[in-house]
Design an enzyme around this catalytic site. Sequence first.
Site, PDB file in Angstrom:
ATOM      1  N   LYS A 190     -12.840   3.814 -58.934  1.00 21.76           N
ATOM      2  CA  LYS A 190     -12.044   4.787 -59.684  1.00 21.76           C
ATOM      3  C   LYS A 190     -11.881   6.069 -58.866  1.00 21.76           C
ATOM      4  O   LYS A 190     -12.789   6.887 -58.792  1.00 21.76           O
ATOM      5  CB  LYS A 190     -12.690   5.124 -61.027  1.00 21.76           C
ATOM      6  CG  LYS A 190     -11.689   5.805 -61.951  1.00 21.76           C
ATOM      7  CD  LYS A 190     -12.280   6.785 -62.906  1.00 21.76           C
ATOM      8  CE  LYS A 190     -12.606   8.125 -62.315  1.00 21.76           C
ATOM      9  NZ  LYS A 190     -11.456   8.872 -61.746  1.00 21.76           N
ATOM     10  N   CYS A 300     -18.086  20.085 -50.411  1.00 23.93           N
ATOM     11  CA  CYS A 300     -19.482  20.201 -50.847  1.00 23.93           C
ATOM     12  C   CYS A 300     -20.329  20.830 -49.741  1.00 23.93           C
ATOM     13  O   CYS A 300     -21.372  21.401 -49.999  1.00 23.93           O
ATOM     14  CB  CYS A 300     -20.013  18.825 -51.214  1.00 23.93           C
ATOM     15  SG  CYS A 300     -19.763  17.637 -49.895  1.00 23.93           S
TER      16      CYS A 300
HETATM   17  P1  NAD Z   1     -16.030  15.647 -60.736  1.00 29.37           P
HETATM   18  O1  NAD Z   1     -17.466  15.363 -60.955  1.00 29.37           O
HETATM   19  O2  NAD Z   1     -15.300  16.404 -61.778  1.00 29.37           O
HETATM   20  O3  NAD Z   1     -15.230  14.295 -60.557  1.00 29.37           O
HETATM   21  C1  NAD Z   1     -15.611  13.328 -59.606  1.00 29.37           C
HETATM   22  C2  NAD Z   1     -15.155  11.980 -60.096  1.00 29.37           C
HETATM   23  O4  NAD Z   1     -15.846  11.677 -61.301  1.00 29.37           O
HETATM   24  C3  NAD Z   1     -13.669  11.914 -60.426  1.00 29.37           C
HETATM   25  O5  NAD Z   1     -13.184  10.652 -60.055  1.00 29.37           O
HETATM   26  C4  NAD Z   1     -13.658  12.072 -61.927  1.00 29.37           C
HETATM   27  O6  NAD Z   1     -12.527  11.500 -62.562  1.00 29.37           O
HETATM   28  C5  NAD Z   1     -14.925  11.313 -62.307  1.00 29.37           C
HETATM   29  N1  NAD Z   1     -15.462  11.672 -63.609  1.00 29.37           N
HETATM   30  C6  NAD Z   1     -15.318  12.838 -64.297  1.00 29.37           C
HETATM   31  N2  NAD Z   1     -15.956  12.746 -65.473  1.00 29.37           N
HETATM   32  C7  NAD Z   1     -16.514  11.514 -65.543  1.00 29.37           C
HETATM   33  C8  NAD Z   1     -17.300  10.840 -66.518  1.00 29.37           C
HETATM   34  N3  NAD Z   1     -17.631  11.408 -67.667  1.00 29.37           N
HETATM   35  N4  NAD Z   1     -17.709   9.588 -66.249  1.00 29.37           N
HETATM   36  C9  NAD Z   1     -17.388   9.001 -65.076  1.00 29.37           C
HETATM   37  N5  NAD Z   1     -16.648   9.582 -64.121  1.00 29.37           N
HETATM   38  C10 NAD Z   1     -16.221  10.829 -64.345  1.00 29.37           C
HETATM   39  O7  NAD Z   1     -15.924  16.337 -59.317  1.00 29.37           O
HETATM   40  P2  NAD Z   1     -14.608  16.815 -58.560  1.00 29.37           P
HETATM   41  O8  NAD Z   1     -14.164  18.095 -59.179  1.00 29.37           O
HETATM   42  O9  NAD Z   1     -13.629  15.705 -58.436  1.00 29.37           O
HETATM   43  O10 NAD Z   1     -15.173  17.064 -57.086  1.00 29.37           O
HETATM   44  C11 NAD Z   1     -15.807  18.219 -56.740  1.00 29.37           C
HETATM   45  C12 NAD Z   1     -17.308  18.045 -56.734  1.00 29.37           C
HETATM   46  O11 NAD Z   1     -17.655  16.954 -55.870  1.00 29.37           O
HETATM   47  C13 NAD Z   1     -18.019  19.240 -56.176  1.00 29.37           C
HETATM   48  O12 NAD Z   1     -19.165  19.515 -56.932  1.00 29.37           O
HETATM   49  C14 NAD Z   1     -18.409  18.797 -54.771  1.00 29.37           C
HETATM   50  O13 NAD Z   1     -19.500  19.474 -54.229  1.00 29.37           O
HETATM   51  C15 NAD Z   1     -18.682  17.360 -54.983  1.00 29.37           C
HETATM   52  N6  NAD Z   1     -18.585  16.626 -53.713  1.00 29.37           N
HETATM   53  C16 NAD Z   1     -19.730  16.177 -53.139  1.00 29.37           C
HETATM   54  C17 NAD Z   1     -19.684  15.517 -51.924  1.00 29.37           C
HETATM   55  C18 NAD Z   1     -20.944  15.011 -51.274  1.00 29.37           C
HETATM   56  O14 NAD Z   1     -20.835  14.172 -50.397  1.00 29.37           O
HETATM   57  N7  NAD Z   1     -22.121  15.481 -51.657  1.00 29.37           N
HETATM   58  C19 NAD Z   1     -18.461  15.292 -51.294  1.00 29.37           C
HETATM   59  C20 NAD Z   1     -17.296  15.762 -51.902  1.00 29.37           C
HETATM   60  C21 NAD Z   1     -17.377  16.424 -53.128  1.00 29.37           C
END
Ligand code: NAD
Length: 494
Positions: A190, A300
Amino acid sequence: MTNQSTSVAEQATLAISSVNTGVFIDGEWGESASGARFEVINPATEGIIATVANGDASDARRAIEACNRVQKQWAKTSPRERSEILRRAYDLVMDRQEQLALIMTSEMGKPLPEARGEVAYAAEFLRWFSEEAVRIGGDTTLTGDGKNRIIVTKEPVGPCVLVTPWNFPLAMGTRKIGPAIAAGCTIVFKPADLTPLTSLALVDILVEAGVPKGVLNVVCTTAPGDVVGTWMSSGIARKISFTGSTAVGVRLLEQASEHVMRSSMELGGNAPFIVFADADLDRSVDGAVAAKMRNMGEACTAANRLFVHRSIAAEFGRKLADKLSQLSVGNGINPGIDVGPLVEERALAKIQGLVDDAIAKGATVTCGGQRAQGAGYFFQPTVLSEVSPDSELMSQEIFGPVAPVIPFDEEQEVIDLANDTPWGLVGYVFTQDVDRGLRMSEALEVGMVGLNTGIVSNPAAPFGGVKSSGLGREGGRVGIDEFLEYKYIAVPRT
Ligand code: NAD
């Protein structure tokens, strides 16, 4: 708009129109069960560039059942076969680097040269794991008393749930899909609903490279809880690999506990960027530009808190502001653009709020500080000086082009400040003193350290964090282990 950029815009439109925008289940593209679609917005223009099938729980159910049907057969394929699929996928991604970059810039905003860079970085995971697929190996040894043989084999964990964020729309996918395929796992995937098109374009590439029917299934949705929740509670999925926010990661870990699923979590960060008085100042400023401005600060790994020794803090702030104010902000599809828009309107309001709070608590604006005028979600590259440690941006991910500079005096003081956060993804240290550099690397509570560099990401390195930044590692020699179970066979020596 110049003629050149008009033609690039046309190429982008053409690239987007070539993307399949359905759900991909059991080897077939189709509409979602409800027939609903959602819109994809270009953050630089605020225009709608595509609609995508909006999957729901029944689509999710079909997808995970497809995994269940083919998992055993897929696990039996030879490592070489899986390796060659990944190698072909690497070649195809690189052949289509420009097309994928245009799609990425259009849906996510990063400037075209950065998007090309992400495509190459993403492709590297496919190549890296094509090489790992044939080196999974195992182990054999004797018990201490010499009476028994210990044979250790490795098997695929089984069907995997892969969930990715919007900020690196291609690389976050290949960093999971690469090792899953190499290990022999089936996949339900997803991608983020803000940036689904790049991931959907990747699906066709993987199929063309030879991924068999049912092995890879993709459902995009604006109801992630329903789709991913269906997979998590299915009892079929054996692994969740998630990249995104800590809040969602924690929720998924709770869900994973129901069926005791293997879990890999790449979550948020709050990276300290520490510059000592003995650092090479220009090198540390360049490092800060790289660590802060990559992806418009929406990473991140972004330097979130810049701790600079008080004796050089003002000069560092001025030099950084000089560099950031020379960056050109605009639609990343146009030539000469260094900084694209933020991904959505909501992000602008959040960042303005953090900047205003820091100013109210005593910070001064050395450059930027405001959203840019006109259409699109642009925020000016910003340097804030003399930021107070009780400012809100010290305790949360800024996720934008804002660099707060906080002066410090003593080594132990900066270690305490740097570690005073629930996160622990990456830290950056700039010093010319080798002993101090290593001492600091050991003292920081993080999974990765950039020592005199602002960039740590590389497919050959184990990427990941400690504390609330995550569990497990992606990439490097250990990346594939996240998708493998060890089996130990005890054999007496008769
Ligand atoms: P997010 O957590 O809002 O979303 C990430 C994914 O999770 C998306 O596909 C979203 O649709 C899905 N999602 C949202 N709610 C969900 C639920 N209830 N159940 C299952 N899936 C769900 O994060 P974002 O805004 O897309 O990305 C930014 C975040 O990602 C930041 O905190 C960033 O630091 C982190 N990030 C971490 C890394 C790493 O490698 N550590 C890399 C890139 C981004």
